[in-house]
Design an enzyme around this catalytic site. Structure first.
Site, mmCIF file in Angstrom:
data_model
loop_
_atom_site.group_PDB
_atom_site.id
_atom_site.type_symbol
_atom_site.label_atom_id
_atom_site.label_comp_id
_atom_site.label_asym_id
_atom_site.label_seq_id
_atom_site.Cartn_x
_atom_site.Cartn_y
_atom_site.Cartn_z
ATOM 1 N N TYR A 81 -21.791 37.023 84.675
ATOM 2 C CA TYR A 81 -22.065 35.027 83.902
ATOM 3 C C TYR A 81 -22.165 34.029 84.532
ATOM 4 C CZ TYR A 81 -17.352 33.702 86.677
ATOM 5 O OH TYR A 81 -16.417 33.289 87.269
ATOM 6 N N ASP A 98 -9.635 44.182 83.248
ATOM 7 C CA ASP A 98 -8.035 45.787 83.571
ATOM 8 C C ASP A 98 -7.367 46.038 84.389
ATOM 9 O OD1 ASP A 98 -9.414 47.506 81.103
ATOM 10 O OD2 ASP A 98 -10.049 49.024 82.638
ATOM 11 N N TYR A 143 -5.940 43.251 85.613
ATOM 12 C CA TYR A 143 -4.668 41.748 85.010
ATOM 13 C C TYR A 143 -4.194 42.755 84.032
ATOM 14 C CZ TYR A 143 -7.455 39.193 88.828
ATOM 15 O OH TYR A 143 -8.046 39.284 90.294
ATOM 16 N N ASP A 177 -10.200 31.737 80.320
ATOM 17 C CA ASP A 177 -11.819 32.309 80.680
ATOM 18 C C ASP A 177 -12.763 32.851 79.507
ATOM 19 O OD1 ASP A 177 -10.186 31.733 83.052
ATOM 20 O OD2 ASP A 177 -11.420 31.661 84.329
ATOM 21 N N SER A 209 -11.060 25.860 84.376
ATOM 22 C CA SER A 209 -10.462 27.039 83.319
ATOM 23 C C SER A 209 -10.299 26.622 81.680
ATOM 24 C CB SER A 209 -9.024 28.311 83.224
ATOM 25 O OG SER A 209 -8.160 26.914 83.702
ATOM 26 N N TRP A 246 -13.751 25.940 80.200
ATOM 27 C CA TRP A 246 -14.605 26.907 79.350
ATOM 28 C C TRP A 246 -13.069 27.245 78.448
ATOM 29 C CZ3 TRP A 246 -18.396 28.389 82.553
ATOM 30 C CH2 TRP A 246 -18.589 28.499 83.242
#
Length: 367
Positions: free
Chosen positions: A37, A130, A132, A139, A210, A213
């Protein structure tokens, strides 16, 4: 400002793109040779600039990155356990339309199918990664949401709209703070993360990028949803409230926003350029969509002017954007304010280019 800074927003967007292009071939964009990204955000900014000016150099650069990672059968290597892997897929739709080559659709299909394998909260919210477990991060709404809506429009899988709007709704339900109008960076349904509030599951701070985003995603959702979409008004209302909340926390002196958005009075907090860029874009986009009135345009222009004042230059007069927080997981206040900063980090430069392209018309109106 001196003559050195006397450029239009579109000229700054070009200067930022050209600075990166002069230093890296498409496959050298860091992290080199990866579908990621960081490159995707930068190249999405470049694509916005290309759409405004149709400079063939930018089109060729974007396609060279994608073609360097996707073979003729649409095969590509990407991380299969995180929403971040989807974002660069935003570059595929225009390339397929331009070239008619099936490999771009095949690659988009693979990224879309990744979403079938992402683990979910009990209410169907995507885990951000995964590693987390049961975490939703702001985000992720941009990393997978805009792609999903573009895919729905391009290939007719309209049920993806339901999924995307459900993700956004869960974030507002669990992560929005009514007192400030802002949203917490992350939410852990399991309450097992060390930062998770025992009652709400939320992380404790409002982290700038964040929130950026989130705003970028919702603003672009309005581009992709039809005018008669019945849930569109919920998004419009959410974006309106969000923009007004952001403006309340803009630094009056510099026009920038802080790393931890609501704690500008703390001596160890600091002004951050990537979130400011994303907020400028979001506010300008909201003005253009008619979500907020012209009175909000001044905040976008002030933020843009603050960004220009931060710019530095190397010995070849190439643009350097400083004060970009490096990649950051959710955490407490100390986690955010002790993060290192970088210069010309791609997701910061990409956000800056987006801001410049979007704010151009607003700056013209105020001259």
């Amino acid at each position: 400002m001196t003559d050195r800074y006397a450029k239009s927003p579109m000229e700054w967007a070009r200067a930022a793109c050209d600075s990166i292009m002069s230093q890296y071939t498409p496959m050298e964009l860091p992290p080199a040779g990866r579908w990621h990204y960081h490159q995707g955000v930068f190249l999405c900014g470049m694509e916005m600039l290309w759409e405004a000016e149709k400079d063939a150099r930018y089109d060729a650069y974007i396609q060279a990155y994608v073609d360097g990672l996707i073979d003729d059968n649409g095969n590509l290597y990407f991380a299969r356990d995180e929403l971040d892997a989807v974002q660069a897929g935003l570059l595929l739709f225009r390339l397929e339309e331009k070239t008619g080559r099936s490999k771009y659709r095949l690659a988009a299909d693979k990224l879309r199918n990744l979403l079938n394998t992402i683990n979910l909260t009990s209410e169907g919210g995507y885990w951000h990664k995964d590693k987390y477990a049961y975490n939703m991060w702001l985000d992720g709404l941009y990393m997978a949401g805009v792609f999903s809506l573009k895919y729905a429009n391009a290939y007719g899988e309209l049920t993806l709209r339901d999924t995307v709007l459900h993700q956004e709704g869960l974030m507002r339900k669990y992560m929005k703070d009514d007192a400030t109008g802002l949203l917490y960076h992350a939410w852990d349904e399991s309450r097992k993360m060390p930062w998770a509030n025992a009652e709400t599951g939320c992380s404790p701070e409002f982290w700038g990028r964040s929130l950026g985003w989130y705003g970028l995603a919702v603003a672009q959702f309005l581009d992709e949803l039809p005018a008669d979409e019945p849930r569109r008004e919920v998004l419009v209302d959410s974006l309106r409230e969000f923009v007004h909340a952001l403006i309340r926390y803009q630094d009056a002196e510099t026009g920038l926003w802080y790393q931890v958005v609501d704690k500008g009075d703390q001596p160890d907090n600091w002004l951050e350029s990537s979130c400011t860029s994303l907020f400028v874009y979001t506010i300008a986009k909201a003005v253009k969509h008619g979500v907020v009135g012209a009175e909000c345009a001044a905040a976008a222009v002030k933020g843009y002017e603050g960004l220009i004042r931060t710019l530095k230059f190397d010995d070849q007069e190439r643009v350097i954007l400083p004060l970009i927080c490096i990649g950051t997981s959710a955490g407490d206040y100390e986690n955010y304010v002790t993060r290192p900063t970088s210069e010309n980090d791609l997701h910061g430069v990409g956000a800056f280019v987006m801001a410049c392209v979007e704010v151009e018309s607003l700056v013209k109106q105020t001259v």
